[in-house]
Design an enzyme around this catalytic site. Structure first.
Site, PDB file in Angstrom:
ATOM      1  N   HIS A 196      -1.929  -1.075 -10.714  1.00  0.00           N
ATOM      2  CA  HIS A 196      -2.468  -2.167 -10.146  1.00  0.00           C
ATOM      3  C   HIS A 196      -3.323  -3.290 -11.208  1.00  0.00           C
ATOM      4  O   HIS A 196      -3.528  -2.464 -12.391  1.00  0.00           O
ATOM      5  CB  HIS A 196      -3.445  -1.854  -9.189  1.00  0.00           C
ATOM      6  CG  HIS A 196      -3.056  -1.179  -8.060  1.00  0.00           C
ATOM      7  ND1 HIS A 196      -2.751   0.219  -8.345  1.00  0.00           N
ATOM      8  CD2 HIS A 196      -2.587  -1.281  -6.885  1.00  0.00           C
ATOM      9  CE1 HIS A 196      -2.388   0.876  -7.062  1.00  0.00           C
ATOM     10  NE2 HIS A 196      -2.286   0.033  -6.206  1.00  0.00           N
ATOM     11  N   ALA A 216      -0.537  -0.544   1.200  1.00  0.00           N
ATOM     12  CA  ALA A 216      -1.481  -0.592   2.333  1.00  0.00           C
ATOM     13  C   ALA A 216      -2.116  -1.956   2.289  1.00  0.00           C
ATOM     14  O   ALA A 216      -2.610  -2.298   1.148  1.00  0.00           O
ATOM     15  CB  ALA A 216      -2.349   0.578   1.864  1.00  0.00           C
ATOM     16  N   TYR A 223      -6.237  -3.954 -11.306  1.00  0.00           N
ATOM     17  CA  TYR A 223      -7.320  -3.714 -11.504  1.00  0.00           C
ATOM     18  C   TYR A 223      -7.554  -2.410 -12.362  1.00  0.00           C
ATOM     19  O   TYR A 223      -8.626  -2.137 -12.723  1.00  0.00           O
ATOM     20  CB  TYR A 223      -8.261  -3.436 -10.031  1.00  0.00           C
ATOM     21  CG  TYR A 223      -7.670  -2.460  -9.370  1.00  0.00           C
ATOM     22  CD1 TYR A 223      -7.651  -1.016  -9.664  1.00  0.00           C
ATOM     23  CD2 TYR A 223      -6.833  -2.537  -8.208  1.00  0.00           C
ATOM     24  CE1 TYR A 223      -7.371   0.104  -8.912  1.00  0.00           C
ATOM     25  CE2 TYR A 223      -6.149  -1.550  -7.277  1.00  0.00           C
ATOM     26  CZ  TYR A 223      -6.623  -0.200  -7.491  1.00  0.00           C
ATOM     27  OH  TYR A 223      -5.943   0.629  -6.820  1.00  0.00           O
ATOM     28  N   GLU A 224      -6.580  -1.681 -12.464  1.00  0.00           N
ATOM     29  CA  GLU A 224      -6.593  -0.534 -13.546  1.00  0.00           C
ATOM     30  C   GLU A 224      -6.881  -0.944 -14.884  1.00  0.00           C
ATOM     31  O   GLU A 224      -7.638  -0.177 -15.472  1.00  0.00           O
ATOM     32  CB  GLU A 224      -5.161   0.241 -13.338  1.00  0.00           C
ATOM     33  CG  GLU A 224      -5.214   0.812 -11.869  1.00  0.00           C
ATOM     34  CD  GLU A 224      -4.217   1.726 -11.484  1.00  0.00           C
ATOM     35  OE1 GLU A 224      -3.965   2.703 -12.221  1.00  0.00           O
ATOM     36  OE2 GLU A 224      -3.093   1.211 -10.707  1.00  0.00           O
ATOM     37  N   MET A 283      -4.368  -5.551  -3.076  1.00  0.00           N
ATOM     38  CA  MET A 283      -4.460  -5.282  -4.358  1.00  0.00           C
ATOM     39  C   MET A 283      -3.295  -5.435  -5.261  1.00  0.00           C
ATOM     40  O   MET A 283      -3.305  -4.876  -6.421  1.00  0.00           O
ATOM     41  CB  MET A 283      -5.648  -4.455  -4.861  1.00  0.00           C
ATOM     42  CG  MET A 283      -6.951  -4.483  -3.921  1.00  0.00           C
ATOM     43  SD  MET A 283      -8.057  -3.397  -4.361  1.00  0.00           S
ATOM     44  CE  MET A 283      -9.359  -3.374  -2.881  1.00  0.00           C
ATOM     45  N   SER A 284      -2.411  -5.570  -4.782  1.00  0.00           N
ATOM     46  CA  SER A 284      -0.723  -5.405  -5.267  1.00  0.00           C
ATOM     47  C   SER A 284       0.362  -6.483  -4.897  1.00  0.00           C
ATOM     48  O   SER A 284      -0.173  -7.367  -4.268  1.00  0.00           O
ATOM     49  CB  SER A 284      -0.502  -3.821  -5.066  1.00  0.00           C
ATOM     50  OG  SER A 284      -0.015  -3.768  -3.747  1.00  0.00           O
ATOM     51  N   HIS A 336     -11.653   3.850   0.379  1.00  0.00           N
ATOM     52  CA  HIS A 336     -10.279   4.082   0.022  1.00  0.00           C
ATOM     53  C   HIS A 336      -9.787   5.408   0.919  1.00  0.00           C
ATOM     54  O   HIS A 336      -8.807   5.459   1.416  1.00  0.00           O
ATOM     55  CB  HIS A 336     -10.115   4.480  -1.489  1.00  0.00           C
ATOM     56  CG  HIS A 336      -8.848   4.639  -1.962  1.00  0.00           C
ATOM     57  ND1 HIS A 336      -7.928   3.751  -1.604  1.00  0.00           N
ATOM     58  CD2 HIS A 336      -8.188   5.734  -2.341  1.00  0.00           C
ATOM     59  CE1 HIS A 336      -6.615   4.351  -2.395  1.00  0.00           C
ATOM     60  NE2 HIS A 336      -6.912   5.393  -2.728  1.00  0.00           N
ATOM     61  N   HIS A 359      -1.202   8.006  -5.847  1.00  0.00           N
ATOM     62  CA  HIS A 359       0.091   7.380  -6.538  1.00  0.00           C
ATOM     63  C   HIS A 359       0.588   8.317  -7.648  1.00  0.00           C
ATOM     64  O   HIS A 359       0.033   8.642  -8.646  1.00  0.00           O
ATOM     65  CB  HIS A 359      -0.029   6.226  -7.157  1.00  0.00           C
ATOM     66  CG  HIS A 359      -0.319   5.222  -6.276  1.00  0.00           C
ATOM     67  ND1 HIS A 359       0.369   4.031  -6.291  1.00  0.00           N
ATOM     68  CD2 HIS A 359      -1.513   4.887  -5.371  1.00  0.00           C
ATOM     69  CE1 HIS A 359      -0.198   3.408  -5.200  1.00  0.00           C
ATOM     70  NE2 HIS A 359      -1.172   3.684  -4.729  1.00  0.00           N
ATOM     71  N   ASN A 372      -6.629  -1.103   7.715  1.00  0.00           N
ATOM     72  CA  ASN A 372      -8.125  -1.251   8.386  1.00  0.00           C
ATOM     73  C   ASN A 372      -8.270  -2.643   8.676  1.00  0.00           C
ATOM     74  O   ASN A 372      -7.151  -3.498   8.094  1.00  0.00           O
ATOM     75  CB  ASN A 372      -8.898  -1.089   6.783  1.00  0.00           C
ATOM     76  CG  ASN A 372      -8.577  -1.699   5.904  1.00  0.00           C
ATOM     77  OD1 ASN A 372      -7.759  -1.279   4.847  1.00  0.00           O
ATOM     78  ND2 ASN A 372      -9.553  -3.063   5.527  1.00  0.00           N
ATOM     79  N   SER A 401      -0.153   3.035  -1.723  1.00  0.00           N
ATOM     80  CA  SER A 401      -1.014   4.105  -1.341  1.00  0.00           C
ATOM     81  C   SER A 401      -0.650   4.798  -0.071  1.00  0.00           C
ATOM     82  O   SER A 401      -0.513   4.137   1.172  1.00  0.00           O
ATOM     83  CB  SER A 401      -2.317   3.233  -0.940  1.00  0.00           C
ATOM     84  OG  SER A 401      -2.894   2.708  -2.237  1.00  0.00           O
TER      85      SER A 401
HETATM   86  N1  HPA Z   1      -8.589  -5.069   1.067  1.00  0.00           N
HETATM   87  C1  HPA Z   1      -7.850  -4.790   0.039  1.00  0.00           C
HETATM   88  N2  HPA Z   1      -6.895  -4.005  -0.375  1.00  0.00           N
HETATM   89  C2  HPA Z   1      -6.658  -3.025   0.751  1.00  0.00           C
HETATM   90  C3  HPA Z   1      -7.573  -3.265   1.964  1.00  0.00           C
HETATM   91  C4  HPA Z   1      -8.346  -4.030   2.159  1.00  0.00           C
HETATM   92  O1  HPA Z   1      -9.064  -4.395   3.065  1.00  0.00           O
HETATM   93  N3  HPA Z   1      -6.803  -2.184   2.684  1.00  0.00           N
HETATM   94  C5  HPA Z   1      -6.144  -1.529   1.880  1.00  0.00           C
HETATM   95  N4  HPA Z   1      -5.762  -2.026   0.842  1.00  0.00           N
END
Ligand code: HPA
Length: 263
Positions: free
Chosen positions: A75, A105, A77-78, A201-202, A237, A53, A225, A22
């Site tokens: 991902h 990310a 989750y998609e 998440m990946s 996001h 993406h 973050n 990302s």
């Molecule tokens: N959690 C999950 N996936 C992420 C995060 C997070 O805090 N930041 C960027 N991708």
């Protein structure tokens, strides 16, 4: 499909496959492209639904190293399928890639690793309960060893590239949550107890798929973050994209150095 790639880039044999996460898709511009192929022309490659993406395979050179860059991943989750990246990774292995270098990310579980930090992944925790090899067929090949799944020598090379590029590079454990909702503060407290340093998440499923076909793996998280509950405030996001965009230059420099030195 391999013939299709061979037609677009005759005689080209990439050594390293790079997955851009990302907000990091711009790194593909670093590559002297031989061919750029939209995933739509590559049956089985992921149809990404995440706006940032792009969904392109870029074949070309970083320095003198032949590379294949996946600009965008799919991902779990998609579509609820943990093996979403299987065809892409198998194809990259078949056309010559011996190493899979992943970027993502991620959220930080450590106050000493603030947004904008870069972390080399030492190991992962699969917190989803699913596995991309669920349907890998009979036989013992699916019982993949995951000790040193993130190759220690490649990690040292990443750290050396970071030092040469003047980028501070942390090291730590990545925990894979399914998403797409962010984690709860209670989940993040649990993840800290389990030994995680970053959350995302990946990456973990791609690592498993790559080890299954014998590729070496290295991975970098760009911290966008603090994970849920670590500091006051909400997650979104947009923040991921904004911070990834701002810190992408560091990761870009590090990756370029790593790839150019790759032998
Ligand atoms: N959690 C999950 N996936 C992420 C995060 C997070 O805090 N930041 C960027 N991708």
């Amino acid at each position: 499909m391999n013939e299709m790639i061979a037609r677009r880039a005759p005689g080209f044999r990439p050594k390293v496959a790079v997955v851009l996460g990302s907000g990091l898709g711009g790194l593909a511009d670093q590559v002297q492209a031989v061919a750029t192929i939209p995933y739509g022309e590559l049956p089985g490659f992921p149809q990404t639904t995440v706006g940032s993406h792009a969904g392109r395979l870029v074949l070309g050179h970083a320095g003198s190293t032949p590379v294949a860059v996946l600009q965008g991943r799919a991902h779990y989750y998609e579509r609820g399928r943990p093996d979403e990246m299987k065809v892409a990774i198998h194809t990259l292995a078949e056309i010559g890639c011996e190493t899979l270098l992943q970027t993502n990310a991620a959220g930080s579980l450590r106050l000493d690793m603030p947004p904008g930090s870069v972390m080399a992944i030492t190991d992962h925790i699969n917190f989803t309960g699913v596995n991309p090899l669920f349907d890998a067929g009979p036989g013992d090949g699916r019982f993949v060893d995951m000790v040193d799944a993130y190759d220690p020598a490649l990690r040292q090379a990443l750290l050396a590239a970071a030092a040469a590029a003047g980028v501070t590079c942390h090291q730590g454990v990545y925990i894979w949550f399914s998403g797409p909702s962010f984690e709860t503060p209670a989940e993040i407290r649990a993840a800290r107890v389990l030994g995680a340093d970053a959350v995302g998440m990946s990456t973990a499923p791609e690592t498993i798929l790559a080890r299954h076909v014998g590729m070496k793996v290295a991975a970098l998280s760009l911290i966008t973050n603090y994970a849920a509950g670590l500091v006051p405030g909400k997650l979104g996001h947009e923040q991921t994209l904004a911070v990834a965009g701002a810190a992408a230059a560091d990761v870009q420099q590090l990756l370029r150095t790593f790839l150019e030195r790759y032998t």
